[in-house]
Design a protein around this motif. Structure first.
Motif, PDB file in Angstrom:
ATOM      1  N   GLU A 150       6.883 -73.474 -66.635  1.00 22.61           N
ATOM      2  CA  GLU A 150       6.103 -72.393 -66.035  1.00 22.61           C
ATOM      3  C   GLU A 150       6.933 -71.115 -65.890  1.00 22.61           C
ATOM      4  O   GLU A 150       6.436 -70.020 -66.136  1.00 22.61           O
ATOM      5  CB  GLU A 150       5.550 -72.815 -64.679  1.00 22.61           C
ATOM      6  CG  GLU A 150       4.363 -73.755 -64.783  1.00 22.61           C
ATOM      7  CD  GLU A 150       3.923 -74.292 -63.440  1.00 22.61           C
ATOM      8  OE1 GLU A 150       4.169 -73.631 -62.411  1.00 22.61           O
ATOM      9  OE2 GLU A 150       3.339 -75.402 -63.427  1.00 22.61           O
ATOM     10  N   GLN A 151       8.203 -71.257 -65.483  1.00 21.39           N
ATOM     11  CA  GLN A 151       9.093 -70.097 -65.353  1.00 21.39           C
ATOM     12  C   GLN A 151       9.287 -69.418 -66.701  1.00 21.39           C
ATOM     13  O   GLN A 151       9.433 -68.215 -66.781  1.00 21.39           O
ATOM     14  CB  GLN A 151      10.490 -70.520 -64.856  1.00 21.39           C
ATOM     15  CG  GLN A 151      10.589 -70.850 -63.395  1.00 21.39           C
ATOM     16  CD  GLN A 151      11.999 -71.300 -63.060  1.00 21.39           C
ATOM     17  OE1 GLN A 151      12.976 -70.869 -63.668  1.00 21.39           O
ATOM     18  NE2 GLN A 151      12.114 -72.189 -62.080  1.00 21.39           N
ATOM     19  N   HIS A 152       9.314 -70.238 -67.732  1.00 18.22           N
ATOM     20  CA  HIS A 152       9.592 -69.754 -69.086  1.00 18.22           C
ATOM     21  C   HIS A 152       8.415 -68.919 -69.562  1.00 18.22           C
ATOM     22  O   HIS A 152       8.480 -67.955 -70.179  1.00 18.22           O
ATOM     23  CB  HIS A 152       9.849 -70.950 -70.006  1.00 18.22           C
ATOM     24  CG  HIS A 152      10.356 -70.568 -71.365  1.00 18.22           C
ATOM     25  ND1 HIS A 152      11.604 -70.057 -71.556  1.00 18.22           N
ATOM     26  CD2 HIS A 152       9.780 -70.618 -72.597  1.00 18.22           C
ATOM     27  CE1 HIS A 152      11.780 -69.818 -72.833  1.00 18.22           C
ATOM     28  NE2 HIS A 152      10.692 -70.155 -73.483  1.00 18.22           N
TER      29      HIS A 152
END
Length: 133
Positions: free
Chosen positions: A131-133
């Motif tokens: 998700e951060q990516h």
């Protein structure tokens, strides 16, 4: 935690992609710690480092350290390998070669690839990184 160039998506393609990346290794180690099985990755990494040693004296010291930490029965971080492989490593300790841990390392790699790695991909740790990516 993520650095530019960390290809989190690629980690999902293969265990090799994950292990080729230092951040991937750290994320996988965090996950394995939650399963009380980080010794598998730590052993694998120790074997990779061991193969880079060029001095026989250093190799002997490193082989004994790896044996004591991961291989011997009742080792602090004992890995799950068969008794034949454990015995072979023990026999080779007096004159360890570069391939001293290869068989055990292949067994641990297979264990991680078939067991831990698929669970890692489904884990909250990996999903959050995606998700951060």
């Amino acid at each position: 935690m993520l650095a530019p160039g960390d290809d989190v998506v690629a980690w999902g393609e293969s265990l090799d992609q994950l292990l080729d990346c230092k951040t991937g290794q750290l994320a996988f180690e965090d996950f394995l710690r939650t399963e009380y099985s980080e010794e598998n990755l730590l052993f694998w990494v120790a074997c990779e480092e061991y193969k880079k040693i060029t001095s026989e004296a250093e190799m002997e010291v490193a082989a004994k350290r790896i044996y004591t930490e991961f291989v011997q029965v009742d080792a602090l971080r004992q890995i799950n390998i068969d008794c034949v492989t454990r015995g072979e490593i023990s026999d080779n300790l007096s004159q360890p070669g570069l391939n001293c841990f290869d068989r055990a390392q292949r067994q641990i790699y297979a264990l991680m690839e078939n067991d831990c790695y698929p669970r890692f991909l489904k884990s909250e740790i990996y999903q959050a990184l995606l998700e951060q990516h």
